[in-house]
Design a protein around this motif. Structure first.
Motif, PDB file in Angstrom:
ATOM      1  N   PHE A   1       0.745  -1.069  -0.108  1.00  0.00           N
ATOM      2  CA  PHE A   1       0.067  -0.118   0.142  1.00  0.00           C
ATOM      3  C   PHE A   1       0.935   1.155  -0.014  1.00  0.00           C
ATOM      4  O   PHE A   1       2.032   1.168   0.245  1.00  0.00           O
ATOM      5  CB  PHE A   1      -0.946   0.085   1.070  1.00  0.00           C
TER       6      PHE A   1
ATOM      7  N   PHE B   1      -4.094   0.991  -2.006  1.00  0.00           N
ATOM      8  CA  PHE B   1      -3.566  -0.263  -2.385  1.00  0.00           C
ATOM      9  C   PHE B   1      -2.864  -0.060  -3.700  1.00  0.00           C
ATOM     10  O   PHE B   1      -3.341   0.473  -4.673  1.00  0.00           O
ATOM     11  CB  PHE B   1      -4.765  -1.270  -2.890  1.00  0.00           C
TER      12      PHE B   1
ATOM     13  N   ARG C   1      -0.473  -7.068  -4.682  1.00  0.00           N
ATOM     14  CA  ARG C   1      -0.317  -8.134  -3.626  1.00  0.00           C
ATOM     15  C   ARG C   1       0.057  -9.167  -4.615  1.00  0.00           C
ATOM     16  O   ARG C   1       0.181  -9.468  -5.703  1.00  0.00           O
ATOM     17  CB  ARG C   1      -1.979  -8.256  -3.117  1.00  0.00           C
TER      18      ARG C   1
ATOM     19  N   GLU D   1      -7.852  -6.079  -1.848  1.00  0.00           N
ATOM     20  CA  GLU D   1      -7.277  -4.741  -2.051  1.00  0.00           C
ATOM     21  C   GLU D   1      -7.881  -3.862  -0.876  1.00  0.00           C
ATOM     22  O   GLU D   1      -7.461  -2.577  -0.803  1.00  0.00           O
ATOM     23  CB  GLU D   1      -7.893  -4.390  -3.408  1.00  0.00           C
TER      24      GLU D   1
ATOM     25  N   ARG E   1      -7.821  -2.529   3.137  1.00  0.00           N
ATOM     26  CA  ARG E   1      -6.763  -2.218   4.127  1.00  0.00           C
ATOM     27  C   ARG E   1      -7.289  -3.119   5.462  1.00  0.00           C
ATOM     28  O   ARG E   1      -6.204  -3.595   6.168  1.00  0.00           O
ATOM     29  CB  ARG E   1      -6.795  -0.836   4.733  1.00  0.00           C
TER      30      ARG E   1
END
Length: 122
Positions: free
Chosen positions: A37, A47, A50, A104, A106
């Motif tokens: 992030f 985001f 990942r 995506e 937090r």
């Protein structure tokens, strides 16, 4: 339980490159996904990318597709973010996060690093 430490940030000219690293330690068996992030001053943490530890499946936000690449070295418990063609709007503190599923959001991530500053000058 899980500690994440980012490194590799710095000052770079627009169009340049940086590689960020995130080293995980502690009880990492329940963290199947690691994400990056970023947060610019006065803005919400957003985001970036990942990766799944076991499969290596990756995902990127639209603004970094084709420029950033996420990868992992399972033996070293390390995730990397290779950033190329950097733009001033990429300037932010970049955070590494770990969680139990691909996401995506937090709130899906249980563990966070301290952040590393990336500054891109024009």
């Amino acid at each position: 339980q899980v500690q994440l430490v980012e490194s590799g940030g710095g000052l770079v000219q627009a169009g340049g490159s940086l590689r960020l690293s995130c080293v995980a330690s502690g009880r990492t068996s329940s963290t199947y996904v690691t994400a990056w992030f970023r947060q610019a001053p006065g803005k919400e943490r957003e985001f970036v990318s990942r990766i799944t530890w076991s499969s290596g499946v990756t995902y990127y936000t639209d603004s970094v597709k084709g420029r950033f690449a996420i990868s992992r070295d399972n033996a070293k418990n390390t995730v990397y973010l290779q950033m190329r063609s950097l733009k001033p709007e990429d300037t932010a503190v970049y955070y590494c996060a770990a969680g139990p599923r691909r996401s995506e959001y937090r709130y899906e991530y249980d563990y966070w690093g301290q952040g590393t500053q990336v500054t891109v000058s024009s």
